[in-house]
Structures are given as structure tokens and as C-alpha cells.
Design a protein around this motif. Structure first.
Motif, PDB file in Angstrom:
ATOM      1  N   MET A 159      10.216  -2.251   5.810  1.00 13.71           N
ATOM      2  CA  MET A 159       9.718  -3.590   5.500  1.00 13.71           C
ATOM      3  C   MET A 159       8.196  -3.620   5.531  1.00 13.71           C
ATOM      4  N   LYS A 160       7.593  -2.914   6.487  1.00  7.90           N
ATOM      5  CA  LYS A 160       6.130  -2.844   6.541  1.00  7.90           C
ATOM      6  C   LYS A 160       5.574  -2.256   5.243  1.00  7.90           C
ATOM      7  N   TYR A 161       6.229  -1.197   4.778  1.00  4.77           N
ATOM      8  CA  TYR A 161       5.772  -0.560   3.542  1.00  4.77           C
ATOM      9  C   TYR A 161       5.902  -1.504   2.356  1.00  4.77           C
ATOM     10  N   ALA A 162       6.998  -2.251   2.288  1.00  3.10           N
ATOM     11  CA  ALA A 162       7.192  -3.213   1.198  1.00  3.10           C
ATOM     12  C   ALA A 162       6.090  -4.278   1.223  1.00  3.10           C
ATOM     13  N   VAL A 163       5.699  -4.716   2.410  1.00  3.53           N
ATOM     14  CA  VAL A 163       4.624  -5.713   2.524  1.00  3.53           C
ATOM     15  C   VAL A 163       3.299  -5.123   2.059  1.00  3.53           C
TER      16      VAL A 163
ATOM     17  N   HIS B  99      11.156   9.616  -1.820  1.00  2.00           N
ATOM     18  CA  HIS B  99       9.893   9.159  -2.409  1.00  2.00           C
ATOM     19  C   HIS B  99      10.090   8.755  -3.873  1.00  2.00           C
ATOM     20  N   ILE B 100      10.820   9.585  -4.613  1.00  5.77           N
ATOM     21  CA  ILE B 100      11.038   9.299  -6.033  1.00  5.77           C
ATOM     22  C   ILE B 100      11.847   8.026  -6.210  1.00  5.77           C
ATOM     23  N   LYS B 101      12.887   7.851  -5.407  1.00  6.67           N
ATOM     24  CA  LYS B 101      13.731   6.659  -5.524  1.00  6.67           C
ATOM     25  C   LYS B 101      12.951   5.396  -5.181  1.00  6.67           C
ATOM     26  N   GLN B 102      12.035   5.475  -4.215  1.00  8.59           N
ATOM     27  CA  GLN B 102      11.222   4.320  -3.827  1.00  8.59           C
ATOM     28  C   GLN B 102      10.077   4.037  -4.799  1.00  8.59           C
ATOM     29  N   GLY B 103       9.843   4.942  -5.748  1.00  8.83           N
ATOM     30  CA  GLY B 103       8.738   4.758  -6.692  1.00  8.83           C
ATOM     31  C   GLY B 103       7.377   5.013  -6.079  1.00  8.83           C
ATOM     32  N   ASP B 104       7.316   5.858  -5.053  1.00 12.10           N
ATOM     33  CA  ASP B 104       6.075   6.054  -4.317  1.00 12.10           C
ATOM     34  C   ASP B 104       4.982   6.723  -5.144  1.00 12.10           C
ATOM     35  N   VAL B 105       5.358   7.602  -6.065  1.00  9.13           N
ATOM     36  CA  VAL B 105       4.343   8.252  -6.900  1.00  9.13           C
ATOM     37  C   VAL B 105       3.589   7.207  -7.715  1.00  9.13           C
ATOM     38  N   MET B 106       4.313   6.268  -8.308  1.00 11.41           N
ATOM     39  CA  MET B 106       3.686   5.212  -9.088  1.00 11.41           C
ATOM     40  C   MET B 106       2.817   4.323  -8.210  1.00 11.41           C
TER      41      MET B 106
ATOM     42  N   HIS C  62      -3.722   3.519   5.981  1.00 10.02           N
ATOM     43  CA  HIS C  62      -2.553   2.870   6.574  1.00 10.02           C
ATOM     44  C   HIS C  62      -1.383   2.851   5.592  1.00 10.02           C
ATOM     45  N   PHE C  63      -1.672   2.634   4.314  1.00 14.06           N
ATOM     46  CA  PHE C  63      -0.640   2.616   3.279  1.00 14.06           C
ATOM     47  C   PHE C  63       0.049   3.974   3.191  1.00 14.06           C
ATOM     48  N   LEU C  64      -0.727   5.053   3.141  1.00 15.87           N
ATOM     49  CA  LEU C  64      -0.152   6.394   2.991  1.00 15.87           C
ATOM     50  C   LEU C  64       0.683   6.772   4.213  1.00 15.87           C
ATOM     51  N   ASN C  65       0.186   6.448   5.416  1.00  9.04           N
ATOM     52  CA  ASN C  65       0.956   6.757   6.622  1.00  9.04           C
ATOM     53  C   ASN C  65       2.264   5.973   6.657  1.00  9.04           C
ATOM     54  N   THR C  66       2.185   4.676   6.339  1.00 11.14           N
ATOM     55  CA  THR C  66       3.386   3.839   6.366  1.00 11.14           C
ATOM     56  C   THR C  66       4.373   4.274   5.296  1.00 11.14           C
ATOM     57  N   CYS C  67       3.866   4.758   4.168  1.00  7.38           N
ATOM     58  CA  CYS C  67       4.735   5.282   3.110  1.00  7.38           C
ATOM     59  C   CYS C  67       5.573   6.436   3.634  1.00  7.38           C
ATOM     60  N   GLU C  68       4.944   7.331   4.389  1.00 14.81           N
ATOM     61  CA  GLU C  68       5.686   8.461   4.959  1.00 14.81           C
ATOM     62  C   GLU C  68       6.672   7.995   6.023  1.00 14.81           C
ATOM     63  N   PHE C  69       6.252   7.018   6.848  1.00 15.25           N
ATOM     64  CA  PHE C  69       7.164   6.482   7.858  1.00 15.25           C
ATOM     65  C   PHE C  69       8.404   5.872   7.198  1.00 15.25           C
ATOM     66  N   ALA C  70       8.172   5.104   6.127  1.00 23.77           N
ATOM     67  CA  ALA C  70       9.283   4.457   5.424  1.00 23.77           C
ATOM     68  C   ALA C  70      10.197   5.493   4.781  1.00 23.77           C
ATOM     69  N   CYS C  71       9.608   6.561   4.249  1.00 26.35           N
ATOM     70  CA  CYS C  71      10.408   7.628   3.639  1.00 26.35           C
ATOM     71  C   CYS C  71      11.257   8.327   4.705  1.00 26.35           C
TER      72      CYS C  71
ATOM     73  N   THR D 290      -2.602  17.054  -3.961  1.00 24.02           N
ATOM     74  CA  THR D 290      -3.601  16.249  -4.644  1.00 24.02           C
ATOM     75  C   THR D 290      -3.624  14.849  -4.078  1.00 24.02           C
ATOM     76  N   VAL D 291      -4.697  14.143  -4.356  1.00 20.40           N
ATOM     77  CA  VAL D 291      -4.857  12.777  -3.840  1.00 20.40           C
ATOM     78  C   VAL D 291      -3.811  11.844  -4.420  1.00 20.40           C
ATOM     79  N   MET D 292      -3.154  12.240  -5.506  1.00 18.41           N
ATOM     80  CA  MET D 292      -2.167  11.366  -6.130  1.00 18.41           C
ATOM     81  C   MET D 292      -0.737  11.855  -5.895  1.00 18.41           C
ATOM     82  N   SER D 293      -0.524  12.687  -4.911  1.00 13.80           N
ATOM     83  CA  SER D 293       0.812  13.226  -4.678  1.00 13.80           C
ATOM     84  C   SER D 293       1.399  12.701  -3.385  1.00 13.80           C
ATOM     85  N   ASN D 294       2.702  12.883  -3.220  1.00 22.12           N
ATOM     86  CA  ASN D 294       3.353  12.636  -1.939  1.00 22.12           C
ATOM     87  C   ASN D 294       3.179  13.881  -1.082  1.00 22.12           C
TER      88      ASN D 294
END
Length: 434
Positions: free
Chosen positions: A33-37, A197-204, A228-237, A267-271
């Protein structure tokens, strides 16, 4: 430029309110939920709120406030008006254009840098794709897609001799890049992570995050937001992978995470699974203690968040009103329309002359005259709805004449606030006829 400043202001305020929301909800809110916010906050940075301003003003029409009047002097918004004979600009027009050019130049340069880095990495991967394609990885992905994730798109898997942590590149045709030091069981857990990550659309979302950071390079809080976004993305994954797993399975996933985590990222644009030791320990703790939110927890978290988002959306009232005249022929139409108004006529020149009914008065575009009284109290107005017009001041002179000064102006019908802008015309009468 004003729109950009207001969009990043709304996003920044909501990001700060996010921490208050996180503090209030505590452990009752999940990482997903944090990541969605945070994704919503990222979108707020690129979504102007003018539509909300119109909605809120229409709601305010249902609750009109008592009529009071006050005066205020403000600068005219940046503008350039070109006619067949003259050009008019506000005093700070050139400065604002210079600021916009500097902002746009740096934003484009930063975006080009990120795009070049991303494309270079993809070219490298294409060069080794044939030799590094993992048949075992592809089979595992196909099985996981069918049994666990329900993904139908084609996903390629490469294994390279590198210490880079696993990552995914590509939105429409993803490529998962892994190290060769994983056995089949470890490879399965690593691929579960990347497929989540792919299912959540994290790359986009991460590509969009880079775009936002390039656009608002002048906002230092975005660097904090990005981390904070990148860390929370990994936590959510991690939470997505651990959801529904046994304690033993979570332990196996944690071991894989520890094994492949390195301080060298993709890369800066990867998971990436990589991070420092403190973050790794936090992620393992979350994996082992992951749980679903209860219904009452979701209701409370969403309710508090809705209040904060509504408060943040009030930034919409700060958006400047925009007026546009297509061509000079419309000026004649405006004058003809104004002549039909009460107490308003034209003197055969470009400037309009207004009837003097009060020493201080506001004349709207329809010619309706409203007195302006300084003695009336100020009423708090939650949102102004401006009517364009003119503010006129009539003053007696010592020699028996008078001076009528007219300003371009605007008035709020809710609270009668009159904002005085640029000088429109000055009329001096030898003998006062009023």
C-alpha cells in the motif's frame, strides 16, 4: 513555468503528508500500500489540477458567502500580447522566459543522459543475448507465468558472468538479467522476484520516475523521494513474493536475497535486488514477518490518506486563470458587447469610459457596477472565482475638477475581494460633472 512549480509543489506536499500518514498508521499499513501511494504521488507531479479547481468552485456556488469588499495590489501574471501595431509585455516577462529556457535546457540534457545510458545498456545486452540466453531460466519463467503470475507476454532470460545484482529491462518485451552463480532453486526465487516487478509494472514506473526527476531537477526533495520510492518498490516486491509462502519458503527466499545482493547495481532505469547491508536486513525482516492487511486497517489507512489528498488538492486554487483572444477583431466585439451594459459606453477611442456612480467601484465585463467599500469586514473565502473587469477611483481636485483612474481588475463574487492590476486609463475633468 507556474504550472510546473504548482505541480511539483502539490507532489512535494503530498510526499511530506505521506510520512505523517505512515506515522499515524504505523505497522497497520503494508509495504504494497505504501508503494501504491508513492506511485500516486509521482503522478501528482505531472498532473495539473485545474480541473479540480473548477469542480471545487462549482461546489462553492452552492454555499455563497456574505458580500464584503477589500482591495489588494498584485503583479500581473506573465504575458505577451501582440497586435498589428504594438507589443505589450509585463515587466518580468523576459526574466521568466530566461528562467524557463534554463530549466528546459537542463531538463533535456538530464533526460538525454538517462536515455543514452539506458540505450547503451540495451545494446550491450543485445550483443550477448545469443550466447547468454538461459534455456533453464526461460523454462522456469514459462512455468511461473502459467502457474503463479498469469503473464502472457514473452520474457527472455539472460545469465551473464557479472557481480551485478539481477535486474529487468524493457516494458513491452522484458529481459531479465541474472548472474550465473545461481543454482536452479535459487534461480526460481530470483525469477519470482523479477516477475513480480514485471507484473506490478515497476519498470514503467521507474522510467517515469526518472522523467519526473529530470523535469524537476531543481527540487531537492525529489532526490529523497526517489531513494524512498526505489526502496519501497523492493519492499513491496518482496511482500508480493512472500505472500502465501511458508516460513521455510520465506527463509529460502531470504538466503537467495542475501547471496545475490551486491553494492553494484544495474542501470538507473532497471529493477535491482542490490542494496546496502542495513536495507538488506530490513528487507529480510519484512519477508519473514509479512502479512496481509486486515479490513479495518485498510479502511483507516485509506480514510486518513483521502483526507490528506483532499488537503493537498486545494493547491488547485493557486493555478492562474488563463485568458486568450484569438485575433484583434474580437476587440470590437467586446466593445460592442460592453456598450449594451448598464452605465457603460465607448468614447470613440480604444479605451472605454465608465459611468461614475461611486467614488470607488468595480465594473464587470457586462457593465454591472458594484460599489467598493473599504470599511466592510474581510470574509474568509476558501476559493476565489474571478470576474474580469475594471476598478475605478473618482477623486475630487482642489480646483473644482476631478480625476477618474481606471485599473484592469478582477473581483470574486463570493467575498467581493477586488484585485487591482495594471493601469487602464486616467481621465481628468476641468469641471467635475459627477
Amino acid at each position: 513555468m507556474a504550472y510546473l512549480m504548482l505541480m511539483t509543489l502539490a507532489g512535494t506536499i503530498l510526499f511530506l503528508l505521506y510520512f505523517v500518514w505512515e506515522k499515524i498508521c504505523g505497522e497497520h499499513v503494508s509495504e504494497r500500500m505504501k508503494y501504491a501511494v508513492l506511485v500516486v504521488i509521482m503522478f501528482v507531479h505531472v498532473m495539473p489540477l485545474m480541473g479540480l479547481r473548477a469542480l471545487y468552485r462549482s461546489l462553492l456556488d452552492l454555499f455563497p458567502l456574505p458580500q464584503t469588499v477589500q482591495e489588494a495590489n498584485v503583479l500581473v501574471h506573465v504575458a505577451e500580447v501582440n497586435t498589428a501595431t504594438e507589443t505589450y509585455t509585463t515587466p518580468d516577462y523576459r526574466l521568466r522566459i530566461l528562467i524557463m529556457v534554463v530549466w528546459l535546457s537542463l531538463a533535456v540534457l538530464l533526460l538525454l543522459r538517462q536515455c543514452i545510458s539506458y540505450l547503451y545498456k540495451r545494446i550491450q545486452l543485445r550483443g550477448v543475448a545469443g550466447a547468454c540466453r538461459s534455456e533453464t531460466g526461460v523454462k522456469i519463467v514459462e512455468r511461473l507465468q502459467k502457474e503463479e503470475f498469469g503473464l502472457k507476454r514473452r520474457i527472455d532470460v539472460l545469465q551473464i558472468d557479472s557481480d551485478e545484482s539481477p535486474y529487468t529491462m524493457g516494458v513491452f518485451r522484458p529481459v531479465v538479467v541474472l548472474t550465473r552463480k545461481l543454482d536452479e532453486d535459487e534461480l526460481t526465487w530470483a525469477l519470482r522476484h523479477e516477475l513480480t516487478h514485471i507484473k506490478q509494472g515497476d519498470v514503467m514506473f521507474k522510467l517515469m520516475l526518472e522523467l519526473v526527476c529530470c523535469l524537476y531537477w531543481f527540487n531537492p526533495i525529489l532526490r529523497w523521494f526517489k531513494k524512498h520510492f526505489l526502496n519501497t518498490c523492493e519492499f513491496a516486491c518482496d511482500a508480493g513474493v512472500a505472500n502465501g509462502r511458508t516460513k521455510e519458503e520465506r527463509g529460502a527466499y531470504s538466503k537467495v536475497l542475501t547471496k545475490i545482493a551486491t553494492k553494484k547495481k544495474g542501470t538507473v532505469m532497471s529493477n535491482a535486488l542490490a542494496d546496502d547491508d542495513e536495507i538488506i536486513q530490513e528487507r529480510i525482516s519484512l519477508i519473514m514477518n509479512s502479512r496481509k492487511m486486515k479490513r479495518w486497517e485498510k479502511i483507516i489507512a485509506v480514510s486518513v490518506l483521502a483526507v490528506f489528498m483532499f488537503a493537498d488538492s486545494l493547491v488547485a486554487f493557486a493555478y492562474p486563470s488563463a485568458y486568450h483572444v484569438e485575433d484583434e477583431t474580437e476587440i470590437d466585439a467586446i466593445v460592442s458587447y460592453a456598450k449594451a451594459g448598464d452605465g457603460l459606453w465607448t468614447n470613440g477611442e480604444n479605451n472605454l469610459v465608465f459611468e461614475v456612480l461611486y467614488d470607488k467601484e468595480f465594473i464587470d465585463e457586462n457593465g454591472t457596477i458594484t460599489p467598493a467599500n473599504d470599511a466592510q469586514p474581510t470574509v474568509l473565502c476558501p476559493g476565489h472565482k474571478w470576474l474580469q473587469g475594471y476598478f475605478q477611483v473618482h477623486e475630487k481636485n482642489d480646483d473644482g475638477g476631478c480625476t477618474v483612474t481606471v485599473f484592469n481588475s478582477r473581483r470574486c463574487p463570493y467575498c467581493n475581494t477586488i484585485v487591482v492590476e495594471s493601469l487602464y486609463a486616467t481621465y481628468i475633468y476641468v469641471v467635475c460633472p459627477h
